[in-house]
Design a protein around this motif. Structure first.
Motif, PDB file in Angstrom:
ATOM      1  N   ASN A 103       0.786  -1.231   0.000  1.00  0.00           N
ATOM      2  CA  ASN A 103       0.000   0.000   0.000  1.00  0.00           C
ATOM      3  C   ASN A 103       0.820   1.283   0.000  1.00  0.00           C
ATOM      4  O   ASN A 103       0.286   2.349  -0.334  1.00  0.00           O
ATOM      5  CB  ASN A 103      -0.937   0.013   1.226  1.00  0.00           C
ATOM      6  CG  ASN A 103      -1.860  -1.183   1.259  1.00  0.00           C
ATOM      7  OD1 ASN A 103      -2.359  -1.618   0.221  1.00  0.00           O
ATOM      8  ND2 ASN A 103      -2.081  -1.727   2.436  1.00  0.00           N
ATOM      9  N   ASP A 104       2.084   1.213   0.392  1.00  0.00           N
ATOM     10  CA  ASP A 104       2.914   2.414   0.441  1.00  0.00           C
ATOM     11  C   ASP A 104       4.269   2.093  -0.178  1.00  0.00           C
ATOM     12  O   ASP A 104       5.281   1.947   0.499  1.00  0.00           O
ATOM     13  CB  ASP A 104       3.085   2.887   1.885  1.00  0.00           C
ATOM     14  CG  ASP A 104       3.639   4.304   1.973  1.00  0.00           C
ATOM     15  OD1 ASP A 104       4.113   4.812   0.928  1.00  0.00           O
ATOM     16  OD2 ASP A 104       3.613   4.895   3.062  1.00  0.00           O
ATOM     17  N   LYS A 105       4.274   1.965  -1.499  1.00  0.00           N
ATOM     18  CA  LYS A 105       5.454   1.473  -2.206  1.00  0.00           C
ATOM     19  C   LYS A 105       6.641   2.419  -2.086  1.00  0.00           C
ATOM     20  O   LYS A 105       7.795   1.973  -2.047  1.00  0.00           O
ATOM     21  CB  LYS A 105       5.112   1.215  -3.675  1.00  0.00           C
ATOM     22  CG  LYS A 105       4.040   0.148  -3.866  1.00  0.00           C
ATOM     23  CD  LYS A 105       3.714  -0.048  -5.325  1.00  0.00           C
ATOM     24  CE  LYS A 105       2.690  -1.169  -5.493  1.00  0.00           C
ATOM     25  NZ  LYS A 105       1.414  -0.853  -4.806  1.00  0.00           N
ATOM     26  N   ASP A 106       6.401   3.721  -2.043  1.00  0.00           N
ATOM     27  CA  ASP A 106       7.501   4.671  -1.923  1.00  0.00           C
ATOM     28  C   ASP A 106       8.212   4.533  -0.582  1.00  0.00           C
ATOM     29  O   ASP A 106       9.449   4.548  -0.514  1.00  0.00           O
ATOM     30  CB  ASP A 106       6.981   6.107  -2.089  1.00  0.00           C
ATOM     31  CG  ASP A 106       6.524   6.389  -3.510  1.00  0.00           C
ATOM     32  OD1 ASP A 106       7.021   5.697  -4.421  1.00  0.00           O
ATOM     33  OD2 ASP A 106       5.691   7.289  -3.707  1.00  0.00           O
ATOM     34  N   GLN A 107       7.451   4.397   0.484  1.00  0.00           N
ATOM     35  CA  GLN A 107       8.036   4.214   1.808  1.00  0.00           C
ATOM     36  C   GLN A 107       8.778   2.883   1.883  1.00  0.00           C
ATOM     37  O   GLN A 107       9.848   2.776   2.505  1.00  0.00           O
ATOM     38  CB  GLN A 107       6.937   4.260   2.873  1.00  0.00           C
ATOM     39  CG  GLN A 107       7.420   4.021   4.308  1.00  0.00           C
ATOM     40  CD  GLN A 107       8.303   5.135   4.832  1.00  0.00           C
ATOM     41  OE1 GLN A 107       8.406   6.189   4.203  1.00  0.00           O
ATOM     42  NE2 GLN A 107       8.941   4.903   5.968  1.00  0.00           N
ATOM     43  N   TYR A 108       8.212   1.865   1.246  1.00  0.00           N
ATOM     44  CA  TYR A 108       8.850   0.543   1.224  1.00  0.00           C
ATOM     45  C   TYR A 108      10.204   0.617   0.527  1.00  0.00           C
ATOM     46  O   TYR A 108      11.202   0.074   1.005  1.00  0.00           O
ATOM     47  CB  TYR A 108       7.928  -0.450   0.512  1.00  0.00           C
ATOM     48  CG  TYR A 108       8.474  -1.860   0.452  1.00  0.00           C
ATOM     49  CD1 TYR A 108       8.426  -2.679   1.562  1.00  0.00           C
ATOM     50  CD2 TYR A 108       9.029  -2.366  -0.732  1.00  0.00           C
ATOM     51  CE1 TYR A 108       8.924  -3.972   1.511  1.00  0.00           C
ATOM     52  CE2 TYR A 108       9.520  -3.646  -0.783  1.00  0.00           C
ATOM     53  CZ  TYR A 108       9.468  -4.452   0.338  1.00  0.00           C
ATOM     54  OH  TYR A 108       9.961  -5.727   0.282  1.00  0.00           O
ATOM     55  N   GLN A 109      10.256   1.291  -0.623  1.00  0.00           N
ATOM     56  CA  GLN A 109      11.514   1.444  -1.343  1.00  0.00           C
ATOM     57  C   GLN A 109      12.535   2.199  -0.509  1.00  0.00           C
ATOM     58  O   GLN A 109      13.721   1.871  -0.500  1.00  0.00           O
ATOM     59  CB  GLN A 109      11.302   2.172  -2.666  1.00  0.00           C
ATOM     60  CG  GLN A 109      12.595   2.332  -3.474  1.00  0.00           C
ATOM     61  CD  GLN A 109      12.404   3.185  -4.706  1.00  0.00           C
ATOM     62  OE1 GLN A 109      11.386   3.876  -4.827  1.00  0.00           O
ATOM     63  NE2 GLN A 109      13.357   3.154  -5.617  1.00  0.00           N
ATOM     64  N   GLN A 110      12.091   3.207   0.215  1.00  0.00           N
ATOM     65  CA  GLN A 110      12.996   3.984   1.053  1.00  0.00           C
ATOM     66  C   GLN A 110      13.628   3.097   2.121  1.00  0.00           C
ATOM     67  O   GLN A 110      14.839   3.163   2.363  1.00  0.00           O
ATOM     68  CB  GLN A 110      12.236   5.127   1.727  1.00  0.00           C
ATOM     69  CG  GLN A 110      13.091   5.938   2.695  1.00  0.00           C
ATOM     70  CD  GLN A 110      12.313   7.058   3.356  1.00  0.00           C
ATOM     71  OE1 GLN A 110      11.259   7.454   2.864  1.00  0.00           O
ATOM     72  NE2 GLN A 110      12.822   7.567   4.460  1.00  0.00           N
ATOM     73  N   LEU A 111      12.812   2.273   2.763  1.00  0.00           N
ATOM     74  CA  LEU A 111      13.325   1.407   3.814  1.00  0.00           C
ATOM     75  C   LEU A 111      14.306   0.374   3.269  1.00  0.00           C
ATOM     76  O   LEU A 111      15.326   0.067   3.900  1.00  0.00           O
ATOM     77  CB  LEU A 111      12.164   0.699   4.518  1.00  0.00           C
ATOM     78  CG  LEU A 111      11.226   1.613   5.324  1.00  0.00           C
ATOM     79  CD1 LEU A 111      10.039   0.823   5.857  1.00  0.00           C
ATOM     80  CD2 LEU A 111      11.987   2.272   6.461  1.00  0.00           C
ATOM     81  N   VAL A 112      14.017  -0.170   2.075  1.00  0.00           N
ATOM     82  CA  VAL A 112      14.923  -1.144   1.470  1.00  0.00           C
ATOM     83  C   VAL A 112      16.245  -0.489   1.082  1.00  0.00           C
ATOM     84  O   VAL A 112      17.323  -1.053   1.287  1.00  0.00           O
ATOM     85  CB  VAL A 112      14.269  -1.798   0.235  1.00  0.00           C
ATOM     86  CG1 VAL A 112      15.276  -2.651  -0.521  1.00  0.00           C
ATOM     87  CG2 VAL A 112      13.085  -2.651   0.656  1.00  0.00           C
ATOM     88  N   THR A 113      16.181   0.708   0.537  1.00  0.00           N
ATOM     89  CA  THR A 113      17.399   1.426   0.168  1.00  0.00           C
ATOM     90  C   THR A 113      18.251   1.700   1.402  1.00  0.00           C
ATOM     91  O   THR A 113      19.483   1.557   1.372  1.00  0.00           O
ATOM     92  CB  THR A 113      17.051   2.756  -0.532  1.00  0.00           C
ATOM     93  OG1 THR A 113      16.253   2.473  -1.675  1.00  0.00           O
ATOM     94  CG2 THR A 113      18.314   3.490  -0.961  1.00  0.00           C
ATOM     95  N   ASP A 114      17.608   2.076   2.493  1.00  0.00           N
ATOM     96  CA  ASP A 114      18.338   2.349   3.725  1.00  0.00           C
ATOM     97  C   ASP A 114      18.965   1.086   4.312  1.00  0.00           C
ATOM     98  O   ASP A 114      19.960   1.160   5.044  1.00  0.00           O
ATOM     99  CB  ASP A 114      17.404   2.989   4.765  1.00  0.00           C
ATOM    100  CG  ASP A 114      16.977   4.400   4.369  1.00  0.00           C
ATOM    101  OD1 ASP A 114      17.641   4.983   3.491  1.00  0.00           O
ATOM    102  OD2 ASP A 114      15.982   4.896   4.917  1.00  0.00           O
ATOM    103  N   ALA A 115      18.391  -0.093   4.005  1.00  0.00           N
ATOM    104  CA  ALA A 115      18.936  -1.360   4.501  1.00  0.00           C
ATOM    105  C   ALA A 115      20.025  -1.911   3.586  1.00  0.00           C
ATOM    106  O   ALA A 115      20.668  -2.907   3.924  1.00  0.00           O
ATOM    107  CB  ALA A 115      17.811  -2.389   4.634  1.00  0.00           C
ATOM    108  N   HIS A 116      20.248  -1.279   2.447  1.00  0.00           N
ATOM    109  CA  HIS A 116      21.201  -1.801   1.463  1.00  0.00           C
ATOM    110  C   HIS A 116      22.625  -1.989   1.995  1.00  0.00           C
ATOM    111  O   HIS A 116      23.268  -2.993   1.662  1.00  0.00           O
ATOM    112  CB  HIS A 116      21.232  -0.905   0.231  1.00  0.00           C
ATOM    113  CG  HIS A 116      22.223  -1.350  -0.803  1.00  0.00           C
ATOM    114  ND1 HIS A 116      22.062  -2.510  -1.520  1.00  0.00           N
ATOM    115  CD2 HIS A 116      23.398  -0.806  -1.214  1.00  0.00           C
ATOM    116  CE1 HIS A 116      23.098  -2.666  -2.339  1.00  0.00           C
ATOM    117  NE2 HIS A 116      23.914  -1.637  -2.165  1.00  0.00           N
ATOM    118  N   PRO A 117      23.190  -1.084   2.815  1.00  0.00           N
ATOM    119  CA  PRO A 117      24.558  -1.297   3.307  1.00  0.00           C
ATOM    120  C   PRO A 117      24.752  -2.632   4.023  1.00  0.00           C
ATOM    121  O   PRO A 117      25.762  -3.319   3.796  1.00  0.00           O
ATOM    122  CB  PRO A 117      24.774  -0.111   4.256  1.00  0.00           C
ATOM    123  CG  PRO A 117      23.907   0.959   3.696  1.00  0.00           C
ATOM    124  CD  PRO A 117      22.682   0.245   3.201  1.00  0.00           C
TER     125      PRO A 117
END
Length: 381
Positions: A103-117
């Motif tokens: 339901n909130d794909k933009d927020q989901y992408q943000q969280l995944v990007t932040d977990a990338h390291p």
């Protein structure tokens, strides 16, 4: 043979594309097709490495790899894993993570990007250890002899690969991790996160790889006994079936394959976010790609391709090394998935061409009646 091996992949492709049309229209169809090609190109080296391991397992465990293994690969790494890393990194429950994904794909992408390291550090260290252990082993057949011969001599030093991997991790933590890329183009200090995740990746490799090596050694002992039995049977005209991994040995090798596949999947999952934020389309596209990687692995085993093209395994491991470096670099810098996929394809294609040249040289030598040693023929590079 082709239909038997790739039949399920063709069926999943058709169902996946139809589902994509119903879910997202022709735009969804195009996204799923792109993600499928992306996953196959990024994971082709995975299929080559898997084939080298899978050929040691019996038919039952090969089927397990194509059934249960596919479920783990498709639903575990391509669907559940993105949700899990969001839940862990954002410190939220898995149900909330699923809600964000749908339901909130933009927020989901943000969280995944932040977990990338943390993802890149774990996967990068695991893959780096695979590459180092391969390159430091003294092999009868060498592809890039000018590089592999001196490295094989260095490989006689105990725990050298672990030491190098830890040095690389420390350098990464003190350089790229101090300016880790986050959502929105900002950079933050993720040195501690990268160190912890990298050590976890190293420990995972040592534990799972150690168990698989133990059972590989047992297999070699069985092969020695098999050879003695074959010599004895030759006198009586009987044949002795080849020894393949089964039972606990095959289980741990299967576990090793799944962890290996998971590490290879990191770049595909993260790269998929550059194409779409929709978790449904992502699961469909990456799932189709994962099916082809599995089928390609079995095809390489049944056709004996690795025996005919002896440098393919070398090329795949060089691609693994390149991918490990790329994952660590992406902690700070964004690298387009086309570059990541191209590196692996180029290295494997190069090793394939070198294998063809080698086979032609051997055939020419045999045609001339040469009786020289052909155990190792240089690829000319």
């Amino acid at each position: 043979m082709l239909l038997k091996t790739f039949g399920w992949s063709f069926a999943v492709t058709a169902l996946g594309l139809v589902a994509a049309v119903f879910y997202g229209g022709w735009t969804g169809f195009g996204v799923v097709a792109i993600l499928s090609v992306l996953e196959i190109s990024l994971s082709f080296d995975n299929a080559v490495v898997n084939a080298g391991i899978l050929k040691k397992m019996n038919a039952f465990w090969q089927k397990i790899f194509l059934t249960i293994g596919v479920l783990i690969a498709v639903f575990g790494m391509r669907l559940v894993f993105p949700v899990v890393i969001v839940a862990v990194s954002a410190k939220i429950g898995p149900i909330e993570a699923v809600r964000l994904a749908l339901n909130d794909k933009d927020q989901y992408q943000q969280l995944v990007t932040d977990a990338h390291p943390s993802i890149a550090a774990f996967g990068g260290m695991f893959l780096l250890m695979i590459f180092l252990d391969f390159i430091f082993e003294d092999r009868d057949i060498k592809w890039l002899g000018w590089l592999e011969r001196p490295l094989a001599k260095l490989g006689k030093v105990d725990m050298l690969s672990v030491c190098i991997a830890l040095v690389v991790l420390l350098i990464s933590a003190m350089t790229v991790a101090t300016h880790a890329h986050q959502h929105g183009g900002v950079h933050v200090d993720k040195a501690q996160t990268v160190l912890i995740s990298g050590v976890a990746g190293l420990i995972t490799y040592l534990v799972v790889g150690g168990l698989s090596s133990y059972f590989e050694n047992k297999l070699e002992e069985e092969e020695e006994r098999e050879h003695e039995q074959e010599e004895a049977a030759a006198k009586s005209g009987k044949k002795v079936p080849a020894v393949v991994l089964a039972g606990k040995a095959a289980f741990f090798m299967f576990l090793y394959l799944e962890v290996l596949d998971a590490s290879f999947s990191f770049d595909g999952v993260i790269g998929a976010f550059a194409v779409t934020n929709d978790i449904v389309l992502m699961a469909l596209g990456l799932g189709i790609g994962a099916m082809y990687v599995r089928s390609l692995t079995v095809y390489l085993v049944r056709q004996g391709t690795l025996d005919d093209y002896v440098y393919l395994e070398h090329g795949a491991h060089y691609a693994i090394g390149a991918l490990a470096v790329i994952l660590l670099v992406t902690i700070q810098y964004e690298i387009h998935e086309v570059i990541t996929g191209s590196v692996g394809v180029i290295l494997i294609a190069w090793s394939f061409i070198s294998s063809v040249i080698r086979n032609k040289r051997i055939a020419a030598a045999e045609g001339q009646g040469s009786s020289g040693d052909k155990a190792e023929v240089s690829s000319g590079v």
